[in-house]
Scaffold this motif. Structure first.
Motif, PDB file in Angstrom:
ATOM      1  N   GLU A 143       0.824  -1.211   0.000  1.00 50.39           N
ATOM      2  CA  GLU A 143       0.000   0.000   0.000  1.00 50.39           C
ATOM      3  C   GLU A 143       0.860   1.264   0.000  1.00 50.39           C
ATOM      4  O   GLU A 143       0.489   2.276  -0.593  1.00 50.39           O
ATOM      5  CB  GLU A 143      -0.936  -0.003   1.209  1.00 50.39           C
ATOM      6  CG  GLU A 143      -2.034  -1.050   1.115  1.00 50.39           C
ATOM      7  CD  GLU A 143      -3.086  -0.875   2.184  1.00 50.39           C
ATOM      8  OE1 GLU A 143      -3.145   0.217   2.804  1.00 50.39           O
ATOM      9  OE2 GLU A 143      -3.860  -1.821   2.415  1.00 50.39           O
ATOM     10  N   LYS A 144       2.013   1.206   0.644  1.00 52.63           N
ATOM     11  CA  LYS A 144       2.923   2.359   0.669  1.00 52.63           C
ATOM     12  C   LYS A 144       3.409   2.692  -0.737  1.00 52.63           C
ATOM     13  O   LYS A 144       3.439   3.853  -1.144  1.00 52.63           O
ATOM     14  CB  LYS A 144       4.105   2.078   1.594  1.00 52.63           C
ATOM     15  CG  LYS A 144       5.035   3.265   1.772  1.00 52.63           C
ATOM     16  CD  LYS A 144       6.142   2.947   2.774  1.00 52.63           C
ATOM     17  CE  LYS A 144       7.073   4.156   2.948  1.00 52.63           C
ATOM     18  NZ  LYS A 144       8.171   3.857   3.900  1.00 52.63           N
ATOM     19  N   THR A 145       3.781   1.666  -1.499  1.00 57.94           N
ATOM     20  CA  THR A 145       4.233   1.865  -2.876  1.00 57.94           C
ATOM     21  C   THR A 145       3.099   2.402  -3.739  1.00 57.94           C
ATOM     22  O   THR A 145       3.285   3.310  -4.554  1.00 57.94           O
ATOM     23  CB  THR A 145       4.762   0.544  -3.466  1.00 57.94           C
ATOM     24  OG1 THR A 145       5.858   0.086  -2.671  1.00 57.94           O
ATOM     25  CG2 THR A 145       5.231   0.743  -4.895  1.00 57.94           C
ATOM     26  N   GLN A 146       1.904   1.834  -3.551  1.00 60.91           N
ATOM     27  CA  GLN A 146       0.753   2.294  -4.331  1.00 60.91           C
ATOM     28  C   GLN A 146       0.436   3.755  -4.019  1.00 60.91           C
ATOM     29  O   GLN A 146       0.168   4.551  -4.926  1.00 60.91           O
ATOM     30  CB  GLN A 146      -0.462   1.417  -4.037  1.00 60.91           C
ATOM     31  CG  GLN A 146      -0.349   0.006  -4.576  1.00 60.91           C
ATOM     32  CD  GLN A 146      -1.657  -0.755  -4.471  1.00 60.91           C
ATOM     33  OE1 GLN A 146      -2.719  -0.233  -4.811  1.00 60.91           O
ATOM     34  NE2 GLN A 146      -1.586  -2.001  -4.005  1.00 60.91           N
ATOM     35  N   GLU A 147       0.473   4.105  -2.756  1.00 60.59           N
ATOM     36  CA  GLU A 147       0.175   5.481  -2.362  1.00 60.59           C
ATOM     37  C   GLU A 147       1.180   6.457  -2.963  1.00 60.59           C
ATOM     38  O   GLU A 147       0.809   7.532  -3.445  1.00 60.59           O
ATOM     39  CB  GLU A 147       0.184   5.599  -0.834  1.00 60.59           C
ATOM     40  CG  GLU A 147      -0.235   6.975  -0.322  1.00 60.59           C
ATOM     41  CD  GLU A 147      -0.253   7.046   1.194  1.00 60.59           C
ATOM     42  OE1 GLU A 147      -0.390   8.164   1.718  1.00 60.59           O
ATOM     43  OE2 GLU A 147      -0.128   5.988   1.839  1.00 60.59           O
TER      44      GLU A 147
END
Length: 450
Positions: free
Chosen positions: A421-425
């Motif tokens: 989720e961090k990468t997606q954000e």
């Protein structure tokens, strides 16, 4: 003011149709995949109208008509009851999520096929591609093009209209050459080879035909007035539709171009114009307005459009097809438009096409208004073109677009675990910034055209 509201209304109509089609693609496949849809919204902001169906999906028409969205149940953004976890988008298999996301652009492509098929069934009117003039030392001049050449085929692809010719030119942008089969004024067949290796679209809004040095044939302009712009110098000076211009400052006029040349040199200077009105001679004194050309030159402007002589027999053709042929043509044309759209993205990146040619909402609104003015066939063609562009644009691998989501899901499919989720954000932030910059640049281009 009427023109502004006409373009605005046409833009809202066109965008509303295309956004509805796009979002319905997401909606329909989500329902088929067993995802609970919470809201189907056309537009953003405050709801103007809303209602619910038996599945408790909220349908909204909102105040800002610049897009739309489908909100699905998702544990990443909602508190999902245990009994509904199986209905959440994030809990569906990755192939189901890919299908839901890809359905929006696919719906746009399917709509383009239907719109183009309808256009061909109604009947497409086109102008025979006969060369009217050739710019000296241009690509066309070097290829041997002459006034009166009827272009029959380009690289063995038959062409029936100037639209076909323009499409083939754009499809071969960046290639070494394009071979044209023509019939000259004497009826003899000839081959003209356009050398395209150094051809680029560098000027803002320059037509491909103009860029290679070809001017399409048009019947000569008469000295009779067919249109007077309200509030322009001609209107204030007393000129009327159907007036025939005879002389300017006592000099007899031989052509429309002679009038244009004299007026352009007379910005803010009173001129005497002799006319015939209902067969009776009159003399009017008019002061052309000053307008600045795209090249920065101040020129005189009357605000009139002349009547054109009739087209020669056989120059205007209406092509109409049956249902099956129309569907085949719709599929083929949609495929060609998709391929051309991706080519243009590549050409923008490589510099073959200047970024000055990008259009934003204002440019689209003007095109929408013009297409509606020209009738149903033109509007259907416009909708198909913009629908394809919308579908292709959404497939770009920017995380805020459908293509960005697909990129993440394809990575998940290969790695067999989701992207963090961090990468997606982080990707969403970068994508949003790039999209915002692109939007502002397109709006800047729109404003510079006004």
């Amino acid at each position: 003011m009427f023109e502004f509201f006409w373009h605005l209304g046409s833009f809202i109509l066109a965008l509303g149709i295309l956004v509805t089609v796009h979002e319905y693609g997401h909606f329909w496949v989500a329902r088929k995949a067993g995802v609970k849809v919470l809201r189907f919204s056309i537009g953003f902001g405050k709801p103007l109208v809303k209602w619910y169906d038996k599945h408790q999906t909220e349908y909204v028409i909102a105040a800002i008509p610049l897009g739309g969205y489908v909100k699905m149940l998702d544990e990443r953004v909602d508190d999902v009851p245990e009994q509904e976890r199986h209905l959440a988008f994030n809990n569906k298999p990755v192939l189901s999520r890919i299908a839901v996301v890809a359905a929006g652009p696919m719906a746009n492509f399917l709509f383009a096929i239907v719109a183009l098929a309808a256009m061909y069934m109604v009947g497409v009117q086109s102008v025979k591609p006969v060369v009217g003039g050739v710019t000296p030392t241009s690509i066309a001049a070097d290829a041997g093009f002459q006034s009166g050449d009827h272009i029959i085929a380009l690289n063995d692809e038959l062409v029936h209209s100037w639209q076909d010719v323009t499409f083939e030119l754009m499809a071969h942008l960046g290639e070494p050459s394009l071979v044209a089969k023509v019939q000259d004024e004497k009826g003899s067949l000839a081959i003209r080879t356009l050398r395209l290796s150094d051809w680029k679209l560098e000027k803002q809004d320059e037509a491909p035909l103009t860029s290679v040095g070809i001017t399409p044939y048009r019947p000569p302009l008469t000295l009779q007035l067919g249109y007077i712009e309200e509030g322009a110098a001609a209107d204030k000076g007393g000129l009327q539709v159907d007036d025939t211009l005879v002389a300017i400052n006592g000099d007899k006029l031989a052509s429309w171009q002679q009038l244009v040349s004299r007026v352009q040199k007379s910005a803010n200077q009173a001129i005497s114009i002799d006319i015939l009105r209902d067969g009776q001679p009159q003399t009017l004194t008019i002061t052309p307005q000053a307008k600045t050309s795209p090249e920065g030159v101040v020129q005189g402007y009357l605000g009139v459009v002349p009547v054109m002589e009739k087209w020669p027999n056989g120059y205007i053709e209406t092509r109409q097809y049956g249902i099956l042929d129309s569907m085949v043509l719709g599929i083929r044309k949609t495929y060609d438009l998709i391929a051309l759209s991706f080519d243009m993205i590549g050409n923008l990146i490589t510099g073959q096409v200047s970024v000055k040619n990008l259009s934003g909402p204002v440019g689209i609104a003007v095109s929408a208004g013009n297409s509606v003015s020209y009738g149903l066939v033109a509007f259907l063609g416009f909708l198909a073109l913009i629908s394809v562009n919308l579908g292709v644009f959404n497939l770009l691998p920017l995380p805020v677009l459908d293509g960005g989501h697909l990129m993440y899901y394809l990575i998940e499919l290969i790695r067999r675990k989701p992207v963090s989720e961090k990468t997606q954000e982080f990707g969403f932030k970068i994508g949003a910034a790039l999209l915002l910059a692109l939007t502002f640049f397109a709006l800047f281009n729109d404003v510079s055209r006004l």
